[in-house]
Every structure is written in structure tokens, then in C-alpha cells.
Design an enzyme around this catalytic site. Structure first.
Site, PDB file in Angstrom:
ATOM      1  N   TYR A 151       5.944 -12.794   3.515  1.00  0.00           N
ATOM      2  CA  TYR A 151       4.655 -12.551   2.854  1.00  0.00           C
ATOM      3  C   TYR A 151       4.532 -13.473   1.652  1.00  0.00           C
ATOM      4  CZ  TYR A 151       0.782  -9.597   1.087  1.00  0.00           C
ATOM      5  OH  TYR A 151      -0.426  -9.109   0.659  1.00  0.00           O
ATOM      6  N   THR A 183       0.814  -1.204   0.000  1.00  0.00           N
ATOM      7  CA  THR A 183       0.000   0.000   0.000  1.00  0.00           C
ATOM      8  C   THR A 183       0.850   1.258   0.000  1.00  0.00           C
ATOM      9  OG1 THR A 183      -1.669  -1.225   1.249  1.00  0.00           O
ATOM     10  CG2 THR A 183      -1.919   1.155   1.176  1.00  0.00           C
ATOM     11  N   LYS A 193       2.617 -13.844   6.532  1.00  0.00           N
ATOM     12  CA  LYS A 193       1.429 -13.147   6.062  1.00  0.00           C
ATOM     13  C   LYS A 193       0.962 -13.834   4.789  1.00  0.00           C
ATOM     14  CE  LYS A 193      -0.262  -8.621   4.547  1.00  0.00           C
ATOM     15  NZ  LYS A 193       0.099  -7.235   4.162  1.00  0.00           N
TER      16      LYS A 193
END
Length: 332
Positions: free
Chosen positions: A157, A70, A182
Site C-alpha cells: 500500500y 478503516t 494499492k
């Protein structure tokens, strides 16, 4: 070692960071702040970024993850990255853990890891490597190479071209400074296998796009913690959903999903890259001068922006009306 220096010391399983993350995850969503760019030339706008991070921290997130997806990690050079992580550490002032994103091949990831370490980050999120797919042995080796060259704990991730088998997860979880994973694949069958293969105390995070939509399903396989893109522009809505989910208010969860989250996902899916572009546009609609996205992302079209503005207003009205009803009921 071609200039690379292995870290020969270990620091246990970084129990202090794990504890702070677990406590934070139980009390709030995970914040992934947007990186502010100037409207005119697209340069990093550090003053605006500092104000934005301070506002995010004031809403009580469980942790702050700067320079991740993000935050447009892929578009930052090393100097910009240093400024972003340093500013985040300074603005959070130890109130919540700071987990900085790193990525690309392991050699470049280690360069970012060292910058984050010098800046005072508490941990690192290892973003999926660039471009190529690799076998399980290569995915494990990528994490091993990074883990051997940083003192900071790592959260790995998995999404896109990175997906660990249960055996591979066992291998990386055995590394002294790998503390969590994640997940962005939303393969709940495989995720359940990973949670069962992991050692006690290993952290798992729901990293699905607009994670609230799948939060109940993730929680059912033992992964209640999630990152919230909505928190980046509407922490009121994100907090309302988190509270309803935590308190078992299923009617409220369904209401928020129907009225806001599902329509937001449908809008997000119109154009590639809207997962970031819409979030940044929504933050601007809320008066946050975070600026445009950097190419290859593109800002929303006027029509999509108008739809976003209507949806955001509806979501905020819903949360406000519910809060007013609750306050009135408590006063009686």
C-alpha cells in the site's frame, strides 16, 4: 538473524489467490470492515465484530480486508489483531479472500504477518511504515524483508510517506510473493508509469480516500478495482455505484457523486480522522453496534453527526427510489 527465519521456499506467484482476487474485484467492491469496540471501556467486542463481518460478506464483496486503516489497525495490540483476523477467516468461511493488514517497521510487520498466517488469512496488505520517510532503496528493502519472512502473498500500500518509483516497483514485483499494489496518492501520471512497469498479471487497487470519487479516473489508467469505505456502512449505496460504473451508466454515476459522494467527502474533510470516524458513526446509525473509535481518532461532533444522518438518509432514499423505479419498469 536475531531470531528471524527467512522463508527459503517459494510458491510461484500465488496464482490461486491472484485469480480469486481478480474474480472478486470484477464482481464487487473490496470490504474493509470496521473493528468493533465496547461503548463503555473501548475493549474489543468480538461478538459484535463477527456479526458485522457476516453482514458484510452477505452483501457479496470482492474480498475482505480486516485490521487495515478503516479497521483501526494502528490501535490494535497483537492479541486483538489475532482475534480480529481469526474471526474474519471463520466468518468468511472461504467464500471470499481475506487480506489482513500488517504494518510498522518490517520486524513488527513480520510479527503481525505470522499471526495472520496462523489465523488462515489468504494474503497481506502492507500498510505504510511508521513515522519516517525513507529513500527508494529503503522502501524496497522494507518489502524485501517482509516478503522473505512470510509464505503469504503481499499487496503493498503506497500512500503518505510511501511512494514507489517505477524502478522500485519493478524490483518489488519481481519478489515471488508480491502480487499487487494499492495506491492512495492519486497521482495518475505516476500511477500510469507504475502500471506500465509492472509485469503481466500484477494487481492494482484504487485506495484513494472515498475511492468512488476518483474511480473513473483510476479506471482510465487501467486500475478499475477499488476499496469502498461506504460499503462499511451502506453497502446498498456502494453496490449501486459499482454497478453503474461497471455498466457504463454515466448518468447514474454522476447522480450518486453529486447527491451523496461529494457531500460525504466535504463532510469527511472537516476534521482530521473523519475518514474512519464518520464511517463508524454511519455504521452505528444503521444499527451496527461497532462502538466508538479509539484515540487519537475522535467521534463526530453532534452537529457533524446530524449532517451525516441527513446525508445518509438522502443516499439511501436515492438508491431505494431508483430500485423501485427499475422494478416498476421491468413489471410493465
Amino acid at each position: 538473524m536475531c531470531g528471524w527465519h527467512l522463508r527459503t521456499e517459494t510458491e510461484g506467484r500465488h496464482d490461486d489467490v491472484v485469480t480469486r482476487l481478480r474474480e472478486g474485484m470484477a464482481g464487487g467492491v473490496l470490504s474493509f470492515p470496521l473493528t468493533s469496540f465496547d461503548d463503555d471501556d473501548g475493549a474489543l467486542d468480538l461478538d459484535s465484530y463477527r456479526e458485522y463481518v457476516a453482514a458484510q460478506v452477505a452483501t457479496g464483496p470482492g474480498a475482505v480486508f480486516p485490521a487495515c486503516g478503516t479497521g483501526e489497525f494502528f490501535s490494535l495490540d497483537e492479541d486483538e489483531y489475532r482475534q480480529v483476523v481469526t474471526a474474519t477467516v471463520e466468518e468468511t468461511a472461504g467464500r471470499v479472500p481475506v487480506v489482513a493488514g500488517i504494518g510498522y517497521g518490517w520486524a513488527q510487520a513480520v510479527r503481525f504477518a505470522r499471526i495472520a498466517e496462523e489465523a488462515g488469512a489468504d494474503a497481506l496488505l502492507v500498510l505504510p511504515h511508521y513515522l519516517v520517510r525513507g529513500p527508494q532503496s529503503g522502501l524496497v528493502a522494507q518489502v524485501e524483508q517482509i516478503a522473505a519472512r512470510t509464505r503469504l502473498p503481499l499487496i503493498v500500500y503506497q500512500r503518505d510517506q510511501v511512494a514507489f518509483s517505477a524502478q522500485s516497483l519493478t524490483s518489488i514485483a519481481a519478489l515471488p510473493n508480491v502480487i499487487g499494489l494499492k495506491d492512495g496518492h492519486s497521482d495518475l501520471d505516476q500511477l500510469q508509469r507504475l502500471t506500465l512497469a509492472a509485469p503481466d498479471g500484477f494487481l492494482f487497487f484504487n485506495g484513494a480516500a472515498t475511492a468512488e470519487v476518483q474511480a473513473r479516473a483510476y479506471a482510465a489508467v487501467g486500475v478499475p478495482a477499488y476499496s469502498s469505505a461506504v460499503h462499511a456502512f451502506a453497502p446498498e449505496i456502494a453496490a449501486a455505484f459499482f454497478t453503474a460504473l461497471r455498466d457504463g451508466d454515466d448518468a447514474r454515476v454522476r447522480q450518486l457523486l453529486r447527491a451523496f459522494y461529494i457531500p460525504f467527502v466535504e463532510l469527511r474533510d472537516r476534521v482530521p480522522g473523519y475518514g474512519v470516524s464518520l464511517v463508524k458513526a454511519a455504521a452505528r446509525l444503521r444499527g451496527r453496534p461497532v462502538g466508538p473509535v479509539r484515540a487519537p481518532l475522535a467521534d463526530p461532533t453532534p452537529a457533524d453527526l446530524a449532517d451525516l444522518e441527513r446525508l445518509l438518509a438522502a443516499g439511501l432514499d436515492l438508491v431505494s427510489e431508483t430500485a423501485e423505479t427499475a422494478t416498476a419498469g421491468a413489471a410493465r
